[in-house]
Design a protein around this motif. Structure first.
Motif, PDB file in Angstrom:
ATOM      1  N   TRP A 152       0.845  -1.199   0.000  1.00  0.00           N
ATOM      2  CA  TRP A 152       0.000   0.000   0.000  1.00  0.00           C
ATOM      3  C   TRP A 152       0.883   1.253   0.000  1.00  0.00           C
ATOM      4  CZ3 TRP A 152      -0.250   4.235   3.114  1.00  0.00           C
ATOM      5  CH2 TRP A 152      -1.260   5.145   2.798  1.00  0.00           C
ATOM      6  N   ALA A 153       1.888   1.259   0.896  1.00  0.00           N
ATOM      7  CA  ALA A 153       2.730   2.452   1.033  1.00  0.00           C
ATOM      8  C   ALA A 153       3.489   2.744  -0.261  1.00  0.00           C
ATOM      9  CB  ALA A 153       3.701   2.276   2.197  1.00  0.00           C
ATOM     10  N   GLN A 154       3.947   1.680  -0.934  1.00  0.00           N
ATOM     11  CA  GLN A 154       4.662   1.894  -2.197  1.00  0.00           C
ATOM     12  C   GLN A 154       3.763   2.545  -3.240  1.00  0.00           C
ATOM     13  OE1 GLN A 154       5.921  -2.092  -2.955  1.00  0.00           O
ATOM     14  NE2 GLN A 154       7.625  -1.973  -1.497  1.00  0.00           N
ATOM     15  N   LYS A 155       2.482   2.190  -3.206  1.00  0.00           N
ATOM     16  CA  LYS A 155       1.563   2.670  -4.244  1.00  0.00           C
ATOM     17  C   LYS A 155       0.697   3.838  -3.784  1.00  0.00           C
ATOM     18  CE  LYS A 155       1.055  -1.564  -6.913  1.00  0.00           C
ATOM     19  NZ  LYS A 155       0.090  -2.422  -7.612  1.00  0.00           N
ATOM     20  N   ARG A 156       1.041   4.448  -2.648  1.00  0.00           N
ATOM     21  CA  ARG A 156       0.090   5.385  -2.039  1.00  0.00           C
ATOM     22  C   ARG A 156      -0.239   6.590  -2.907  1.00  0.00           C
ATOM     23  NH1 ARG A 156       3.253   7.570   3.300  1.00  0.00           N
ATOM     24  NH2 ARG A 156       1.352   8.794   3.531  1.00  0.00           N
ATOM     25  N   PHE A 157       0.660   6.970  -3.814  1.00  0.00           N
ATOM     26  CA  PHE A 157       0.378   8.148  -4.656  1.00  0.00           C
ATOM     27  C   PHE A 157       0.091   7.774  -6.122  1.00  0.00           C
ATOM     28  CE2 PHE A 157       3.606   9.760  -1.482  1.00  0.00           C
ATOM     29  CZ  PHE A 157       2.649  10.251  -0.613  1.00  0.00           C
ATOM     30  N   THR A 158      -0.091   6.471  -6.396  1.00  0.00           N
ATOM     31  CA  THR A 158      -0.218   6.057  -7.800  1.00  0.00           C
ATOM     32  C   THR A 158      -1.659   5.987  -8.292  1.00  0.00           C
ATOM     33  OG1 THR A 158      -0.248   3.738  -7.157  1.00  0.00           O
ATOM     34  CG2 THR A 158       1.901   4.683  -7.719  1.00  0.00           C
ATOM     35  N   PHE A 159      -2.619   6.020  -7.377  1.00  0.00           N
ATOM     36  CA  PHE A 159      -4.016   5.867  -7.781  1.00  0.00           C
ATOM     37  C   PHE A 159      -4.417   6.811  -8.920  1.00  0.00           C
ATOM     38  CE2 PHE A 159      -8.586   6.693  -7.292  1.00  0.00           C
ATOM     39  CZ  PHE A 159      -9.096   5.410  -7.358  1.00  0.00           C
ATOM     40  N   PRO A 160      -3.983   8.092  -8.886  1.00  0.00           N
ATOM     41  CA  PRO A 160      -4.404   8.992  -9.976  1.00  0.00           C
ATOM     42  C   PRO A 160      -3.960   8.525 -11.367  1.00  0.00           C
ATOM     43  CG  PRO A 160      -3.512  10.264  -8.142  1.00  0.00           C
ATOM     44  CD  PRO A 160      -3.227   8.823  -7.847  1.00  0.00           C
ATOM     45  N   TYR A 161      -2.896   7.703 -11.445  1.00  0.00           N
ATOM     46  CA  TYR A 161      -2.450   7.216 -12.762  1.00  0.00           C
ATOM     47  C   TYR A 161      -3.442   6.220 -13.367  1.00  0.00           C
ATOM     48  CZ  TYR A 161       2.112   9.346 -11.868  1.00  0.00           C
ATOM     49  OH  TYR A 161       3.121  10.233 -11.623  1.00  0.00           O
ATOM     50  N   LEU A 162      -4.292   5.671 -12.489  1.00  0.00           N
ATOM     51  CA  LEU A 162      -5.274   4.687 -12.955  1.00  0.00           C
ATOM     52  C   LEU A 162      -6.246   5.300 -13.961  1.00  0.00           C
ATOM     53  CD1 LEU A 162      -6.187   1.737 -12.441  1.00  0.00           C
ATOM     54  CD2 LEU A 162      -7.679   2.617 -10.630  1.00  0.00           C
ATOM     55  N   ARG A 163      -6.453   6.610 -13.841  1.00  0.00           N
ATOM     56  CA  ARG A 163      -7.431   7.251 -14.732  1.00  0.00           C
ATOM     57  C   ARG A 163      -7.018   7.115 -16.198  1.00  0.00           C
ATOM     58  NH1 ARG A 163      -9.417  13.276 -13.409  1.00  0.00           N
ATOM     59  NH2 ARG A 163     -11.304  12.416 -12.458  1.00  0.00           N
ATOM     60  N   GLU A 164      -5.721   7.281 -16.439  1.00  0.00           N
ATOM     61  CA  GLU A 164      -5.222   7.175 -17.810  1.00  0.00           C
ATOM     62  C   GLU A 164      -5.372   5.736 -18.335  1.00  0.00           C
ATOM     63  OE1 GLU A 164      -3.885   9.822 -19.692  1.00  0.00           O
ATOM     64  OE2 GLU A 164      -3.960   8.361 -21.340  1.00  0.00           O
TER      65      GLU A 164
END
Lengths: 573, 573
Positions: A383-395
């Motif tokens: 979770w911590a590794q990916k904590r800021f990656t969610f917004p990339y999911l939109r693309e």
């Protein structure tokens, strides 16, 4: 500065060009099963979009740049309407110029010119607003977007007072890098951390993922300097005061209306000796909520706690775990009494090792008490590794023909479960008239003694045109926003008001409160040149936009009929 | 209600008629050695004071009482000027009536009449203001003081949300009694606890002795209902919001200007499993400050921490311990390296037993690290028993010919020691022109990551007249208040602004900030009928009072020359 000197951001999306978030075949199949498929919409090219940038109303001036690409790159934020505008290349309204002041002095020069010439100014931090904060509204007056990106240095670090002074344009990573080099942290980690800025956090009342330990930006903002049309105002860093209302609280949430925050002084903490994140699974949503409430009301000092509902938990596992991992986890949990209704609970523990151990023991006791199963730190690390990656999911999803957006609010504990049900149900059924459906899931992201924030994600197949896709989004956004303010909850817990939430603010705060705040702001900006159309849009004296205009995707504001309906509700109370 | 139905309060002093705080012979001798003696001033009798109450400007009306004693008993707070007015019987200005509304509905009726008839309204909680909040200013308009004492019930207790709703007139003991009967506490314990009220705490931004755990009233006030000239305004209990500025923060510190707070919803906590207080002694003031800062910046979750400087420590020991006790303590401490510069540190630990043990261990380690000697809970118990009795000392000293008062502020850590020195020095030398001196001592009472409050007590022999005693006090108050706002500190950390601090507010906040706040308040009270002359006094358009008038004790405001001087400083920056 020209556009070519810009950082590595895509001109029409989130984040860093070189980063992306891939979805597993399982994840894709799961989404297809929920909402079906649709052919992706065609994206405009940068060249096509640039061709639509009109002549600037402004003459060349060393105070700003008229570069077309810069104007395009500063025209939109990251709301879904912004996204549709960027992907379609139909931006509609652009700033006439973009300024990159390097000091408070240069901002004062700019503001003096703006006052004399009647320019509108839009303060621009990281361009990450998801509610239309930095999107210019059509106007006869020239619009200058003021990027704070050049005012981003650590100016002072006071170890005795634990106060750091930054140029307000500093973004999350650069802020933390400058502090951590000295052994300190601000501890403010919103999901937009990679791009969003300190000044933006302050004027929109942002909240970070570890606000449980470090507090919201309201608790971290100690003072600073704001440039107004009445001159510079210093905001003193008093630790506490009973000398009348705290004016800092008016800067917080002012969304540009008071002036431009140039320096922000923030309360910092020493870097913790140890920090870890972990994941537990609760038997069901209600027990997840009850357990989280008990943890908070017992004041267990975690740094983070979030609880996903069953659909979010299932979705997360499909998107991030393989089938064998999911089956293994499922068997393990079932052996310990947690079945298919399982809800994921992510926690963070931050502090000195000895205290962390004690708090971890207490947490595990409480998890057991509510039937939860702690899986420890393995999933927490992921979770911590990916904590800021969610917004990339939109693309990723966009390229597959899906639009994704989020809605968030906060309410008192007793209303958390009922309101979540209403929000999800509104989003799930909202596309029925269009013969489509949305996949909807929720987590509680920020917890307080008296309540929690509710963070709901919804994704749906795009329609066969940009206009129609916008119309569907608008339908979901409007009906659910209305529902939120009608149910003792705030229109935004952490994203602010901007243009998109402005029509709902009077229902939340009441007309008299809004008017009194406006009197306060208008003293500093009598001609309403600062970020007009945001925060207080619904009270503007300008006539409401016509239905036909609002029903096109160029406008991100709810249509006039909704606006009128809201005002009727308000006045009939 | 007539005056005879009043509670057990003395008409011209603090607290409960049946309570007092005796001083030992040693304590008396100590004070005499510091500042000498003076013959006590003669007190007026109630009959003499009543004879000075003029005819009311108002005609009889069921909305209020014209009873002379009630008007007298609601004419003054507990500032030193109030005290001199009460003891001399020279009150000068009285309210024309006192109202005791029993509900929000009755307050609405009163406000409707006030608006129509042009009455001024002064909201009255416990009458404990030490800065002139509830003292009427001379006016051609009728003045109605509105006591909230009949609106004091627990109206709702929500165990899930941990929010309690009270009538805002509830005082400290009755509030805690009603909550503790259900297993909860608010945890707000200002020194004025016995008399002050929830509504008063909110509108003056009060802070309690255990704010380290429970927070200031800003952190406890969740919402409620305020009656304004624009109707009732409901303040929602949102746990957090980014929907623009938080209007609660304007109610906090509004000092009556927005309207009358009738219901207050507060965040409550479960009663702790265990609570204890203890006392340690630090080798000197600087090590006391440094140790306190380290404890706070390490975020050790105590419920209370205060550090007395050497003179306060010595004074406390003379006032409360026998010679043999003092000698025994002194020997014990010297053996462990703490000598005559010793500084007392009082701590509170509140929570569940297991956590308390861990926090106590950590505290003891830190105390040792800074050379402190922990004496454990014996003296802590004594402190806790007497925690609300300090105000009774004023009467005891008064009867011996001494006047006593306090000054308080807050500032950042690096300024704490230098500012304390300046404040004490200003007070110590301030009476030299009068051939007199003051005994001055200080403690830090509320601690924050970025700073602390400074609470300074000063006592001096009365002069040979009330007028001259007032003049001496005024000299000390004015020069030290000026010094505080000129040195990056707030004019009040916990007592508010009222009339006495109003002239210093522009220096602290800046003229533009004051004016913008005023615009906000004036929207609700365009004719400034609500508690006029408080908070914003220095900006009133009324001409400054003449020097001759201000130099008599009837006026509690600084004289015109100081006011002009302050304004000059402000505008020349």
């Amino acid at each position: 500065m020209s556009a070519s000197q810009q950082d590595n951001r895509p001109w029409n999306g989130w984040g860093d060009k070189d980063k992306s978030l891939a979805l597993s075949a399982d994840g894709i199949a799961y989404i297809k099963r929920q909402v079906g498929t649709a052919p992706p919409l065609a994206n405009a090219t940068l060249e096509q979009a640039l061709a639509s940038v009109p002549e600037s109303k402004l003459a060349p001036n060393p105070l700003y740049s008229l570069d077309r690409e810069l104007r395009l790159r500063h025209a939109r934020g990251q709301s879904l309407p912004d996204w549709l505008a960027m992907k379609s290349g139909r931006f509609e309204v652009f700033p006439d110029a973009v300024a990159f002041p390097r000091s408070s002095e240069e901002i004062r020069q700019l503001m003096t010119a703006a006052k004399q010439q009647g320019w509108q100014l839009i303060p621009y931090g990281g361009g990450t607003s998801v509610v239309g904060h930095i999107t210019p509204c059509a106007s006869d007056k020239p619009i200058v977007t003021v990027s704070l990106s050049k005012i981003n240095r650590l100016l002072d670090l006071d170890r005795v007072d634990q106060i750091a002074t930054f140029g307000a344009g500093v973004n999350g990573p650069f802020l933390e890098a400058q502090l951590q080099a000295h052994g300190y942290t601000l501890g403010h980690f919103p999901q937009s951390f990679e791009l969003s800025t300190l000044g933006g956090w302050v004027v929109t009342r942002s909240s970070g993922q570890q606000s449980l330990k470090y507090g919201r930006i309201e608790n971290l903002f100690a003072g600073g300097q704001i440039e107004t049309f009445n001159g510079s105002v210093d905001i003193p860093t008093l630790p506490a005061s009973s000398a009348g209302p705290d004016w800092r609280q008016l800067v917080l949430g002012s969304e540009g209306h008071l002036g431009i925050l140039t320096e922000a002084k923030v309360k910092i903490s020493r870097l913790p000796e140890e920090e870890f994140f972990g994941v537990a699974f609760m038997p069901n949503w209600q027990q997840g909520i009850d357990c989280a409430r008990e943890i908070i009301q017992q004041r267990l000092p975690l740094s983070m706690l979030r609880v996903s509902n069953t659909v979010e938990t299932t979705t997360q596992l499909f998107l991030s775990a393989s089938e064998s991992q999911r089956q293994w986890l499922s068997r393990l949990l079932k052996l310990r009494g947690v079945g298919d209704d399982k809800c994921m609970l992510v926690y963070g523990i931050t502090g000195d090792k000895r205290a962390n151990r004690a708090h971890y023991r207490q947490l595990k006791r409480l998890l057991r008490q509510f039937g939860g199963v702690n899986t420890g730190q393995h999933l927490g690390k992921k979770w911590a590794q990916k904590r800021f990656t969610f917004p990339y999911l939109r693309e990723t999803l966009w390229q597959m023909g899906y639009a994704i957006d989020t809605l968030e609010t906060a309410t008192n504990w007793s209303n958390v479960a009922p309101l979540t049900e209403k929000i999800e149900s509104s989003l799930r059924s909202g596309l029925e008239p269009f013969g489509s459906k949305a996949h909807v899931f929720t987590h509680l992201s920020h917890l307080y003694g008296d309540g929690a924030s509710i963070y709901t994600t919804y994704l749906f197949p795009v329609a066969d045109s940009y206009d129609e896709t916008y119309r569907r989004w608008q339908r979901l956004k409007q009906s659910t926003s209305r529902l939120i303010v009608d149910n003792n909850a705030t229109i935004s817990h952490q994203h602010g008001v901007g243009a998109d939430h402005a029509p709902y603010l009077p229902r939340e705060k009441g007309e008299h409160v809004i008017t009194s705040l406006r009197h306060c702001f208008d003293y500093f900006d009598p001609e309403q040149q600062l970020n007009p159309g945001k925060l207080f849009k619904a009270l503007d004296n300008t006539p409401p936009s016509s239905t036909s205009e609002a029903n096109t995707h160029q406008s991100s504001s709810p249509d006039a009929s909704v606006q009128q309906e809201l005002q009727l509700t308000e006045s009939s109370q």
